[in-house]
Design a protein around this motif. Structure first.
Motif, PDB file in Angstrom:
ATOM      1  N   ASN A  33      27.181   2.323   2.178  1.00  0.00           N
ATOM      2  CA  ASN A  33      27.885   1.985   0.942  1.00  0.00           C
ATOM      3  C   ASN A  33      26.978   2.082  -0.282  1.00  0.00           C
ATOM      4  OD1 ASN A  33      30.235   1.469   2.447  1.00  0.00           O
ATOM      5  ND2 ASN A  33      29.482  -0.593   2.892  1.00  0.00           N
ATOM      6  N   PRO A  51      30.297  18.037  -3.832  1.00  0.00           N
ATOM      7  CA  PRO A  51      30.186  17.711  -2.404  1.00  0.00           C
ATOM      8  C   PRO A  51      29.149  18.582  -1.709  1.00  0.00           C
ATOM      9  CG  PRO A  51      32.194  18.950  -2.825  1.00  0.00           C
ATOM     10  CD  PRO A  51      31.561  18.683  -4.158  1.00  0.00           C
ATOM     11  N   SER A  54      30.809  18.336   4.130  1.00  0.00           N
ATOM     12  CA  SER A  54      31.379  17.043   4.510  1.00  0.00           C
ATOM     13  C   SER A  54      30.289  15.989   4.720  1.00  0.00           C
ATOM     14  CB  SER A  54      32.205  17.201   5.790  1.00  0.00           C
ATOM     15  OG  SER A  54      31.349  17.620   6.853  1.00  0.00           O
ATOM     16  N   GLY A  56      28.047  14.686   2.438  1.00  0.00           N
ATOM     17  CA  GLY A  56      27.769  13.749   1.366  1.00  0.00           C
ATOM     18  C   GLY A  56      28.060  14.357   0.018  1.00  0.00           C
ATOM     19  N   THR A  57      27.430  13.814  -1.020  1.00  0.00           N
ATOM     20  CA  THR A  57      27.685  14.228  -2.394  1.00  0.00           C
ATOM     21  C   THR A  57      26.407  14.100  -3.203  1.00  0.00           C
ATOM     22  OG1 THR A  57      29.946  13.377  -2.209  1.00  0.00           O
ATOM     23  CG2 THR A  57      29.122  13.758  -4.440  1.00  0.00           C
ATOM     24  N   ARG A  75      24.508  10.434   1.401  1.00  0.00           N
ATOM     25  CA  ARG A  75      25.221  10.831   2.616  1.00  0.00           C
ATOM     26  C   ARG A  75      26.520  10.057   2.773  1.00  0.00           C
ATOM     27  NH1 ARG A  75      20.872  10.791   7.411  1.00  0.00           N
ATOM     28  NH2 ARG A  75      22.785  10.856   8.621  1.00  0.00           N
ATOM     29  N   THR A  76      27.520  10.726   3.344  1.00  0.00           N
ATOM     30  CA  THR A  76      28.800  10.091   3.651  1.00  0.00           C
ATOM     31  C   THR A  76      28.633   9.091   4.785  1.00  0.00           C
ATOM     32  OG1 THR A  76      29.954  12.085   2.973  1.00  0.00           O
ATOM     33  CG2 THR A  76      31.186  10.535   4.346  1.00  0.00           C
ATOM     34  N   ASN A  77      27.890   9.472   5.812  1.00  0.00           N
ATOM     35  CA  ASN A  77      27.673   8.619   6.981  1.00  0.00           C
ATOM     36  C   ASN A  77      26.179   8.470   7.238  1.00  0.00           C
ATOM     37  OD1 ASN A  77      30.478   8.275   7.764  1.00  0.00           O
ATOM     38  ND2 ASN A  77      30.423  10.457   8.257  1.00  0.00           N
ATOM     39  N   SER A 105      19.984   7.655   4.255  1.00  0.00           N
ATOM     40  CA  SER A 105      21.194   7.539   3.431  1.00  0.00           C
ATOM     41  C   SER A 105      21.169   8.275   2.116  1.00  0.00           C
ATOM     42  CB  SER A 105      21.596   6.129   3.110  1.00  0.00           C
ATOM     43  OG  SER A 105      20.855   5.106   3.358  1.00  0.00           O
ATOM     44  N   TYR A 106      20.043   8.368   1.424  1.00  0.00           N
ATOM     45  CA  TYR A 106      20.056   9.068   0.140  1.00  0.00           C
ATOM     46  C   TYR A 106      18.689   9.614  -0.228  1.00  0.00           C
ATOM     47  CZ  TYR A 106      17.975   4.902  -2.055  1.00  0.00           C
ATOM     48  OH  TYR A 106      17.145   3.865  -2.394  1.00  0.00           O
TER      49      TYR A 106
END
Length: 149
Positions: A33, A51, A54, A56-57, A75-77, A105-106
């Motif tokens: 999150n 994007p 799929s 992340g962004t 990351r999305t997940n 995560s990022y």
């Protein structure tokens, strides 16, 4: 007895390597999150995004008070550390900033002064790379590219 000692040594080394990898892999990453404002700062508002397939962004944010842009690839997940990057470049001033590594995560934040300038920015997660050139300026049409390597 030698086999037991070897197994204990291998187990201890595995625990040490896994623990060190987890510690180093999460040093620049946060819990699930994650938001662009959580990475760049609350004063930074999202002004654009692209994007990364799929996975992340990449987010482009701007702080109107100090005139700086910030980018973060999120990351999305979140999960196992993956090769990730984020970058931003201001062609008019030849200023750039970036971050890359194996993150859970990022990637980021990366900051440049961008008030009144077009910016180019992007990043990657694993083998999916994205870039946005001539972004956030009225005079030029932006160019978006997604590439799988």
């Amino acid at each position: 007895m030698g086999s037991v000692r070897n197994l204990a040594t291998v187990g201890a080394l595995t625990t040490l390597v896994v623990g060190t990898t987890a510690l180093l892999g999460t040093a620049a990453s946060a819990a699930p999150n994650v938001t662009p404002q959580g990475v760049c700062g609350n004063a930074y508002k999202t002004v654009n995004s692209v994007p990364v397939g799929s996975l992340g962004t990449v987010y482009l944010t701007y702080n109107a008070t100090n005139g700086k842009n910030c980018v973060a690839t999120i990351r999305t997940n979140p999960g196992t550390a993956k090769d990730m990057s984020t970058y931003i470049y201001v062609p008019d001033t030849d200023e750039w900033a970036g971050d890359s590594g194996n993150y859970t995560s990022y990637a980021g934040p990366a900051y440049v002064y961008g008030k009144g300038h077009c910016v180019s920015w992007g990043g990657n997660i694993a083998n999916v790379y994205v870039s946005v050139d001539n972004s956030n300026c009225a005079s030029l049409k932006e160019n978006r590219v997604t590439e799988i390597r």
